[in-house]
Design a protein around this motif. Structure first.
Motif, PDB file in Angstrom:
ATOM      1  N   ARG A 122     -54.024  14.871  23.154  1.00  0.00           N
ATOM      2  CA  ARG A 122     -54.738  16.086  22.737  1.00  0.00           C
ATOM      3  C   ARG A 122     -55.448  15.888  21.413  1.00  0.00           C
ATOM      4  O   ARG A 122     -56.583  16.350  21.220  1.00  0.00           O
ATOM      5  CB  ARG A 122     -53.764  17.260  22.645  1.00  0.00           C
ATOM      6  CG  ARG A 122     -53.337  17.815  23.993  1.00  0.00           C
ATOM      7  CD  ARG A 122     -52.703  19.178  23.857  1.00  0.00           C
ATOM      8  NE  ARG A 122     -51.443  19.100  23.135  1.00  0.00           N
ATOM      9  CZ  ARG A 122     -50.255  18.914  23.710  1.00  0.00           C
ATOM     10  NH1 ARG A 122     -50.185  18.767  25.023  1.00  0.00           N
ATOM     11  NH2 ARG A 122     -49.154  18.862  22.988  1.00  0.00           N
ATOM     12  N   TRP A 145     -58.364  12.807  21.800  1.00  0.00           N
ATOM     13  CA  TRP A 145     -59.483  12.956  22.750  1.00  0.00           C
ATOM     14  C   TRP A 145     -59.875  14.397  23.042  1.00  0.00           C
ATOM     15  O   TRP A 145     -60.779  14.644  23.820  1.00  0.00           O
ATOM     16  CB  TRP A 145     -59.147  12.253  24.060  1.00  0.00           C
ATOM     17  CG  TRP A 145     -59.179  10.772  23.913  1.00  0.00           C
ATOM     18  CD1 TRP A 145     -60.290   9.982  23.891  1.00  0.00           C
ATOM     19  CD2 TRP A 145     -58.069   9.904  23.717  1.00  0.00           C
ATOM     20  NE1 TRP A 145     -59.932   8.681  23.704  1.00  0.00           N
ATOM     21  CE2 TRP A 145     -58.576   8.588  23.586  1.00  0.00           C
ATOM     22  CE3 TRP A 145     -56.692  10.112  23.637  1.00  0.00           C
ATOM     23  CZ2 TRP A 145     -57.762   7.490  23.385  1.00  0.00           C
ATOM     24  CZ3 TRP A 145     -55.871   9.013  23.438  1.00  0.00           C
ATOM     25  CH2 TRP A 145     -56.400   7.717  23.310  1.00  0.00           C
ATOM     26  N   THR A 146     -59.217  15.336  22.413  1.00  0.00           N
ATOM     27  CA  THR A 146     -59.599  16.736  22.594  1.00  0.00           C
ATOM     28  C   THR A 146     -60.115  17.347  21.309  1.00  0.00           C
ATOM     29  O   THR A 146     -61.205  17.896  21.245  1.00  0.00           O
ATOM     30  CB  THR A 146     -58.403  17.574  23.118  1.00  0.00           C
ATOM     31  OG1 THR A 146     -57.937  17.006  24.327  1.00  0.00           O
ATOM     32  CG2 THR A 146     -58.833  19.014  23.364  1.00  0.00           C
ATOM     33  N   ILE A 147     -59.311  17.168  20.243  1.00  0.00           N
ATOM     34  CA  ILE A 147     -59.684  17.737  18.963  1.00  0.00           C
ATOM     35  C   ILE A 147     -60.771  16.915  18.300  1.00  0.00           C
ATOM     36  O   ILE A 147     -61.753  17.414  17.780  1.00  0.00           O
ATOM     37  CB  ILE A 147     -58.467  17.830  18.037  1.00  0.00           C
ATOM     38  CG1 ILE A 147     -57.427  18.771  18.653  1.00  0.00           C
ATOM     39  CG2 ILE A 147     -58.865  18.355  16.667  1.00  0.00           C
ATOM     40  CD1 ILE A 147     -56.135  18.862  17.872  1.00  0.00           C
TER      41      ILE A 147
END
Length: 232
Positions: A226, A229-231
């Motif tokens: 998370r 690769w998300t934030i």
């Protein structure tokens, strides 16, 4: 039937090559003669020369991969037998495991991004510094590719084992505890084997750090995914 015989022959060839390689390494301790280095090279060359497919090779050799799990757990035996060392240095070992995990994941992913490597390679590189059973488990949660993960883990282990002693000399690291922690955190099983060659304390610490780093990485793998690769 032909495929079974071919796979069985590959298994026997693997065991024979490894056995001969170990005897060779006991006599001449050179980097290129290490079983973790030479045996795979010989096997790859053999498969290429004989045009044997990976499926045929792994057919009867798959249980060798399964043995990675028990082999990793076997490192817990000397750890249990040397609990006094762990109790005496629990704080520094805990801090080292946390720092090693953080640095290994972040440096691998950020370097891969700087080199504009595909995301699949980034996710596979994130777990390169822990031993294979833990790395494969963590890679499933991160979306890494098992074949790439296994390759990066082996390369990391061999490289860390090869240059570890030189780095310790350059950095003037003399304490056995520090050497063991460095080998266990940076080059997992291969480094731990090298640490045991140096001394019992180094090997015990390397075993503990290797296992704890693997467990911690597997536990926090969803969080790593998370954040990286998300934030970001």
């Amino acid at each position: 039937m032909h495929d079974f015989i071919l796979s069985l022959a590959c298994l026997l060839a693997t065991l024979l090559i490894y056995f001969l390689n170990k005897r060779l390494y006991r006599r001449w301790r050179r980097l290129l003669l290490m079983p973790l280095v030479m045996t795979p090279l010989v096997l790859v060359a053999l498969l290429l020369l004989t045009h044997i497919s990976w499926q045929n090779y792994i057919g009867e050799s798959h249980w060798l991969l399964w043995l990675l799990g028990p082999a990793t757990l076997a490192f817990a035996v000397p750890v249990y037998e040397n609990m006094a060392i762990i109790r005496r240095h629990w704080l520094s070992l805990s801090a080292g495991v946390f720092t090693a995990t953080l640095v290994a994941v972040c440096s691998s992913v950020w370097l891969a991004r700087w080199l504009t490597l595909p995301e699949a390679i980034q996710r596979s590189l994130a777990v390169r510094s822990i031993t294979t059973p833990f790395a494969l488990a963590a890679a499933k949660q991160l979306g890494g590719q098992p074949d790439l993960v296994a390759l990066f883990v082996v390369i990391t282990g061999v490289f860390g084992m090869a240059v570890g002693d030189l780095l310790f000399i350059r950095l003037a690291v003399k304490q056995g505890l520090a050497k063991g922690a460095g080998f266990g955190a940076a080059s997992h099983g291969a480094g731990t084997a090298r640490a045991y060659e140096i001394g019992q304390e180094e090997g015990v610490v390397a075993s503990l750090v290797m296992m704890l780093s693997g467990v911690v990485t597997v536990i926090i793998a969803p969080l790593i995914g998370r954040i990286m690769w998300t934030i970001v």
